[in-house]
Scaffold this active site. Sequence first.
Site, PDB file in Angstrom:
ATOM      1  N   LYS A  76    -107.969 -75.935 -12.560  1.00 54.20           N
ATOM      2  CA  LYS A  76    -108.813 -76.349 -13.688  1.00 54.20           C
ATOM      3  C   LYS A  76    -109.470 -77.679 -13.308  1.00 54.20           C
ATOM      4  CE  LYS A  76    -108.427 -77.160 -18.729  1.00 54.20           C
ATOM      5  NZ  LYS A  76    -107.479 -77.220 -19.866  1.00 54.20           N
ATOM      6  N   SER A 151    -108.810 -74.407 -23.768  1.00 55.28           N
ATOM      7  CA  SER A 151    -109.833 -74.968 -22.927  1.00 55.28           C
ATOM      8  C   SER A 151    -109.781 -74.498 -21.480  1.00 55.28           C
ATOM      9  CB  SER A 151    -109.721 -76.495 -22.957  1.00 55.28           C
ATOM     10  OG  SER A 151    -108.505 -76.910 -22.359  1.00 55.28           O
ATOM     11  N   SER A 175    -104.135 -74.541 -24.852  1.00 56.20           N
ATOM     12  CA  SER A 175    -105.206 -74.346 -23.869  1.00 56.20           C
ATOM     13  C   SER A 175    -104.830 -73.527 -22.639  1.00 56.20           C
ATOM     14  CB  SER A 175    -105.760 -75.697 -23.418  1.00 56.20           C
ATOM     15  OG  SER A 175    -106.609 -76.228 -24.405  1.00 56.20           O
TER      16      SER A 175
END
Lengths: 486, 484
Positions: A76, A151, A175
């Site tokens: 990420k 997210s 997330s």
Amino acid sequence: MHDMTLTELARALEAGEFTSRQLTESLLARIERFDGELNSFISVTAEQALAAADAADAARARGEAGPLTGLPLALKDIFCTQDVKTSCGSKMLDNFIAPYDAHVVEKLKHAGTVSLGKTNMDEFAMGSSNENSHYGPVKNPWDLTAVPGGSSGGSAAAVAAGLVPAALGTDTGGSIRQPAAFCGITGLKPTYGRVSRYGMVAYASSLDQAGPMARTAEDCALLLSAIAGHDLRDSTSVARGVPDYRAELGASLSGLRIGLPKEYFGDGLDPEVETAIREAVKVYESLGATVQEVSLPHTHHAIPAYYVIAPAEASSNLSRYDGVRFGHRCNAPADLEDLYKRSRAEGFGDEVKRRILIGTHTLSEGFFDAYYKKAQQVRRLIRQDFMDAFEEVDVLMGPSTPTPAFDLGANKDPVSMYLQDIYTIAINLAGIPGISVPAGTVNGRPVGLQILGPHFAETQLLNVAHQFQQVTDWHQQRPAFGKENA
Amino acid sequence: MQWETVIGLEVHVQLATQSKIFSGASTAFGAEPNSQACAVDLGLPGVLPVLNESAVAMAVQFGLGINAEIPEVSIFDRKNYFYPDLPKGYQTSQMYHPIVGQGEVEITLEDGETKRIRVHHAHLEEDAGKSLHEDFHSMTGVDLNRAGTPLLEIVSEPDMRSAKEAVAYLKAMHSIVTYLGISDGNMAEGSMRCDVNVSVRPKGQEAFGTRAEIKNVNSFRFVERAIAFEVERQIELIEDGGKVVQETRLYDPEADETRSMRTKEEANDYRYFPCPDLLPVVLDAAYVDHLRSSLPELPAEKRARFQNELGLSAYDAGVLSATRAMADFFEGVKEVCGDAKLAANWVQGEFAGHLNKEGLTIASSPVSALQLGELVARVKDETINGKAAKQVFAALWAGEGDSADDIIEARGLKQVTDTGAIEAMIDQVIADSPVQVAQYRDAEPDKRGKMIGYFVGQVMKASRGTANPQQVNGLLKEKLDALC
């Protein structure tokens, strides 16, 4: 190759069926072919990936391969990576290249893994749909009109589409688990303190936690062993031994006490999602588990408490983005105030600004006690709810999300977006671990079963998820998108 | 109207740790700008603070040194505000649960009177960097070397009633922190600086007046000057029918005045909240006990011992215990020479005089305590007289010999106590000074005492300062009077 799990890939590499370079090249080709549409990567680091793959192959040739050597994955874009841009999904950091690697990045490099790149995400990890990225929304490979969740939406979509077998995400209010559920993969949020936060761009420091996202619980176990552990650079990381989580898989679930929080099966839960979850629970009963209803009475306070604490911490954590030392700086500032105002106005997106404003307000003189202090009290009660529940049962189960993935653009109102995290947010407030595993589909969109355990019960959580995946095949289902070869 | 001044001080002490309070970067003073600022000090994304244990130990030592309560738990908070030399946009400090609770310190005023000043609390925090406004062509440069340097902020109660008391308090703080070795106390380099809260009230009134806070005063003299100016300003203001406003002021030493920086209305809302990156600091009793048992003797105890055990005057005991360096030096001299009073005289006299004249500190003194001790020992055993001793000291200071004995030997300064030798010199001087002898003889007997000085001087000169002056005096008197 792209359908295989990390565990299967490790075996194949070990057996010499293909090399890490071949595997890496094949996945890079898939990213090239499919990610234009999916938009799951912000940066693809092909050159570094091939060099790492070659190094891994060489290590294997020397007989120095470890369990993760040569395995590709993605990070990420919240994890700092030396020499590779770390944008955190924000225009603010579009020009930021960290001079150091995050703790987890260091560990994964050391283990011989091959990072293919940095995945898309909601700006500063604030969002539940990946629509808040400066780099544009990510599509859900199961249905390109749906969001992948957020997210960590890029990580989830990339794994689901077979662009990479596993990825790291972060979870502050859901997330990892929510996008894992929306994209039909397995995602674990470890206990707060299990994984070092050093080098992870901070959103809400007391809630942020990194974790693995992969096709199976077994793969998550493999990755967790690699990234977990005490780090002197993170005072909140816990000095506690790290088990070989994969080796611990296999215990029978006979006698496992499962609690179903009644608050997780109430209003707002899509009936078809509920059906899928209840079916999954039946599977556990067939494996010898017992099921009882429990109550987490303060559940409905979780979202309000979270939206006080997280923005408060964020408003302070994001103060460093001031245009002075790094990141976006406005053109030709007239004076200091102009520099601050325009750099931040231009560099941050709407949701980030909203949360900075909320946080600044709740910490202000005259409001602190009513908001921040009260929210911390609520947080203790929520934690206590879980502690009480774990006196009666071993794990809790429920839906990861109230609905399957919603359509892109469907939740324009911030509050309705916040409500998407109703089942995941309390877990971060309590600091306990949670895992989402695929447990069905509704109208072609995956459903996630969330399993929760007490602090540091990752071994048990992973095994409970793994046993489910031994007798079901939801985790093996693949979306139509990306089915063909590159 | 009679006015009373009320003063409270916030003293910022830079702790003498090797590395910063939350990072491993060095705290050394004077390095190239930004050469001692690591990723943590720069506030880069993703970095985290790690508390420096020695900063904690130093803060606790300070607390024990002022008999303060040491709470079991202290908590770091974030003080949020934007400034270019504040890299994270917040300063990590301790707002609600400081590491040191209530304590007190005794101050000694010039007239020897003592007074107790209460310390409200002391807390740990990180320093900011420096904004440099010169040499950047209408831009501002930022040097983050100082960012993250550990500070102990010591907050007093408003217990001081004059500038002199404030200075005495500041000196007491300086003395405690340097004794403990937790700060170098170097005010010129900013290792110790203070904010002064000043208000005035009509004498006899209980309620405090509105205070002004004078920021960042960095010398004892400036503290005294700033308070003097501020008190006068406030009294004049009130007597002219005005009102003191609560505000932050700056002392300008060049103009010798304080100027308004910002009023309360313009003050920041710092939005303090507990820093989620740092765990609460929990001090167990064993840790605190360990620090307590290893505390050095502090100034007040030392002063008392110098007076009671060594028989020094209150004044001497005060001067010699004022700094640890001074006390250690004095005690070193005393150990070697075995005479506290002689040691006290020499340390405060020749030694301190030479330091002052050349602007040196004890640490940079060319004469060591051992060397001075050996010299004083020779004065004590009368190997040399006081005059010769001064010569020896000067020679030691100039590096013209390693020890007093070497210099005494090389220069033949050993005191002459042989009566025969002294008589011979006296006879020679009398023979060489017929005019002075005649004047002596013709003078009234009560004027002769003064006139003998000339002859003493000549004899001492003839002996190159080595003759025992008491003997010279006695013998001269006898011989001159015999001539009358």
